[in-house]
Design a protein around this motif. Structure first.
Motif, PDB file in Angstrom:
ATOM      1  N   LYS A  13      35.552  45.723  41.801  1.00 30.41           N
ATOM      2  CA  LYS A  13      36.835  45.214  42.256  1.00 30.41           C
ATOM      3  C   LYS A  13      37.932  46.421  41.857  1.00 30.41           C
ATOM      4  CE  LYS A  13      40.125  41.641  41.386  1.00 30.41           C
ATOM      5  NZ  LYS A  13      40.410  40.356  40.909  1.00 30.41           N
ATOM      6  N   ALA A  14      37.728  46.986  40.760  1.00 31.29           N
ATOM      7  CA  ALA A  14      38.728  48.180  40.352  1.00 31.29           C
ATOM      8  C   ALA A  14      38.551  49.121  41.306  1.00 31.29           C
ATOM      9  CB  ALA A  14      38.578  48.525  39.032  1.00 31.29           C
ATOM     10  N   TRP A  15      37.563  49.427  41.922  1.00 34.32           N
ATOM     11  CA  TRP A  15      37.475  50.697  42.860  1.00 34.32           C
ATOM     12  C   TRP A  15      37.927  50.374  44.082  1.00 34.32           C
ATOM     13  CZ3 TRP A  15      34.222  51.361  46.993  1.00 34.32           C
ATOM     14  CH2 TRP A  15      34.243  52.599  47.711  1.00 34.32           C
ATOM     15  N   LEU A  16      37.442  49.122  44.520  1.00 37.08           N
ATOM     16  CA  LEU A  16      37.921  48.658  45.819  1.00 37.08           C
ATOM     17  C   LEU A  16      39.628  48.490  45.914  1.00 37.08           C
ATOM     18  CD1 LEU A  16      35.417  45.791  46.320  1.00 37.08           C
ATOM     19  CD2 LEU A  16      35.721  47.818  47.731  1.00 37.08           C
ATOM     20  N   GLN A  17      40.391  48.172  44.619  1.00 34.45           N
ATOM     21  CA  GLN A  17      41.747  47.938  44.595  1.00 34.45           C
ATOM     22  C   GLN A  17      42.395  49.491  44.818  1.00 34.45           C
ATOM     23  OE1 GLN A  17      41.704  45.515  41.118  1.00 34.45           O
ATOM     24  NE2 GLN A  17      43.055  44.080  42.000  1.00 34.45           N
ATOM     25  N   SER A  18      41.617  50.580  44.210  1.00 38.84           N
ATOM     26  CA  SER A  18      42.209  51.770  44.024  1.00 38.84           C
ATOM     27  C   SER A  18      42.093  52.499  45.381  1.00 38.84           C
ATOM     28  CB  SER A  18      41.277  52.403  42.970  1.00 38.84           C
ATOM     29  OG  SER A  18      40.267  53.026  43.592  1.00 38.84           O
ATOM     30  N   HIS A  22      46.228  47.895  50.417  1.00 39.63           N
ATOM     31  CA  HIS A  22      46.847  46.838  51.373  1.00 39.63           C
ATOM     32  C   HIS A  22      46.271  45.474  51.219  1.00 39.63           C
ATOM     33  CE1 HIS A  22      47.553  50.721  53.305  1.00 39.63           C
ATOM     34  NE2 HIS A  22      48.443  50.091  53.981  1.00 39.63           N
ATOM     35  N   ILE A  23      45.472  45.247  50.357  1.00 40.54           N
ATOM     36  CA  ILE A  23      44.665  44.164  50.123  1.00 40.54           C
ATOM     37  C   ILE A  23      45.041  43.622  48.831  1.00 40.54           C
ATOM     38  CG2 ILE A  23      42.424  45.087  49.363  1.00 40.54           C
ATOM     39  CD1 ILE A  23      41.295  42.835  50.975  1.00 40.54           C
ATOM     40  N   ASP A  24      45.310  42.402  48.743  1.00 35.58           N
ATOM     41  CA  ASP A  24      45.906  41.488  47.675  1.00 35.58           C
ATOM     42  C   ASP A  24      44.519  41.545  46.753  1.00 35.58           C
ATOM     43  OD1 ASP A  24      45.927  38.788  46.214  1.00 35.58           O
ATOM     44  OD2 ASP A  24      47.954  39.388  46.393  1.00 35.58           O
ATOM     45  N   PRO A  25      44.606  41.613  45.431  1.00 39.48           N
ATOM     46  CA  PRO A  25      43.288  41.397  44.455  1.00 39.48           C
ATOM     47  C   PRO A  25      42.703  39.971  44.381  1.00 39.48           C
ATOM     48  CG  PRO A  25      45.284  42.493  43.249  1.00 39.48           C
ATOM     49  CD  PRO A  25      46.005  42.054  44.761  1.00 39.48           C
ATOM     50  N   GLU A  26      43.533  38.906  44.691  1.00 37.01           N
ATOM     51  CA  GLU A  26      42.926  37.633  44.981  1.00 37.01           C
ATOM     52  C   GLU A  26      42.122  37.536  46.159  1.00 37.01           C
ATOM     53  OE1 GLU A  26      45.703  34.424  44.564  1.00 37.01           O
ATOM     54  OE2 GLU A  26      46.318  35.348  42.473  1.00 37.01           O
ATOM     55  N   LYS A  31      36.883  37.666  49.134  1.00 44.92           N
ATOM     56  CA  LYS A  31      35.725  38.442  49.888  1.00 44.92           C
ATOM     57  C   LYS A  31      34.463  38.861  49.044  1.00 44.92           C
ATOM     58  CE  LYS A  31      37.797  39.399  53.834  1.00 44.92           C
ATOM     59  NZ  LYS A  31      37.220  38.512  54.871  1.00 44.92           N
ATOM     60  N   LEU A  32      34.567  39.329  47.762  1.00 44.34           N
ATOM     61  CA  LEU A  32      33.448  39.278  47.098  1.00 44.34           C
ATOM     62  C   LEU A  32      32.330  38.207  46.763  1.00 44.34           C
ATOM     63  CD1 LEU A  32      34.841  41.666  44.351  1.00 44.34           C
ATOM     64  CD2 LEU A  32      33.303  42.417  46.029  1.00 44.34           C
ATOM     65  N   ASN A  33      33.205  37.256  46.531  1.00 42.48           N
ATOM     66  CA  ASN A  33      32.668  35.822  46.429  1.00 42.48           C
ATOM     67  C   ASN A  33      31.929  35.359  47.674  1.00 42.48           C
ATOM     68  OD1 ASN A  33      33.117  35.566  43.819  1.00 42.48           O
ATOM     69  ND2 ASN A  33      35.331  34.235  44.255  1.00 42.48           N
ATOM     70  N   HIS A  34      32.288  35.665  48.853  1.00 46.43           N
ATOM     71  CA  HIS A  34      31.720  35.204  50.181  1.00 46.43           C
ATOM     72  C   HIS A  34      30.978  36.426  50.883  1.00 46.43           C
ATOM     73  CE1 HIS A  34      34.881  32.222  49.709  1.00 46.43           C
ATOM     74  NE2 HIS A  34      33.959  31.559  50.422  1.00 46.43           N
TER      75      HIS A  34
END
Length: 139
Positions: A13-18, A22-26, A31-34
């Motif tokens: 998650k942290a790497w993806l956010q970095s 353009h994508i909201d953390p929630e 996306k990860l859960n699905h």
């Protein structure tokens, strides 16, 4: 190049956010859960990722494919697409869609070399009125 493709996890998650601001953390959590995020790794280091979307909740669409600059041209994007195709075929899906801005020649060429065919354009959909070219690939 030796590359491992896997579904993303909470640990990513942290790497993806970095890299995808353009994508909201929630939304990343969703996306990860699905299982809609693929991670490409080389030597246990993240080298790229693919974010899968669904148009009308059923049509698979590549929302983003991103490969770190130092890994580009080494088959990471191809490996992500191949993994995704296998996953989608196992689920009984027969087509995969993607797109690129009309002014991005390199991504358009990449899509075509991966077997995508141009299927249409939406004019003016992006910032500054730039259009989007859509592609489809039979799985």
């Amino acid at each position: 190049m030796d590359v491992n493709i896997r579904f993303g996890t909470e640990a990513d998650k942290a790497w993806l956010q970095s890299i995808d601001r353009h994508i909201d953390p929630e939304y990343i959590d969703f996306k990860l859960n699905h299982r809609e995020i693929l991670i490409a790794e080389h030597n246990d280091q993240a080298a790229g990722y693919l974010r899968l979307e669904y148009l009308w909740t059923k049509v698979p669409y590549i929302g983003l494919i991103l490969v770190k600059e130092e890994y580009r041209g080494q088959g990471i994007g191809t490996a992500l697409i191949q993994y995704l195709q296998t996953h989608l075929k196992q689920r009984g899906l027969t087509k995969l869609y993607s797109s690129s801005q009309v002014n991005e020649e390199e991504p358009q060429r990449w899509h075509r070399t991966k077997g995508f065919k141009e299927t249409g354009i939406i004019n003016g959909i992006n910032e500054e009125g730039i259009g989007e070219v859509f592609f489809v690939k039979e799985l």
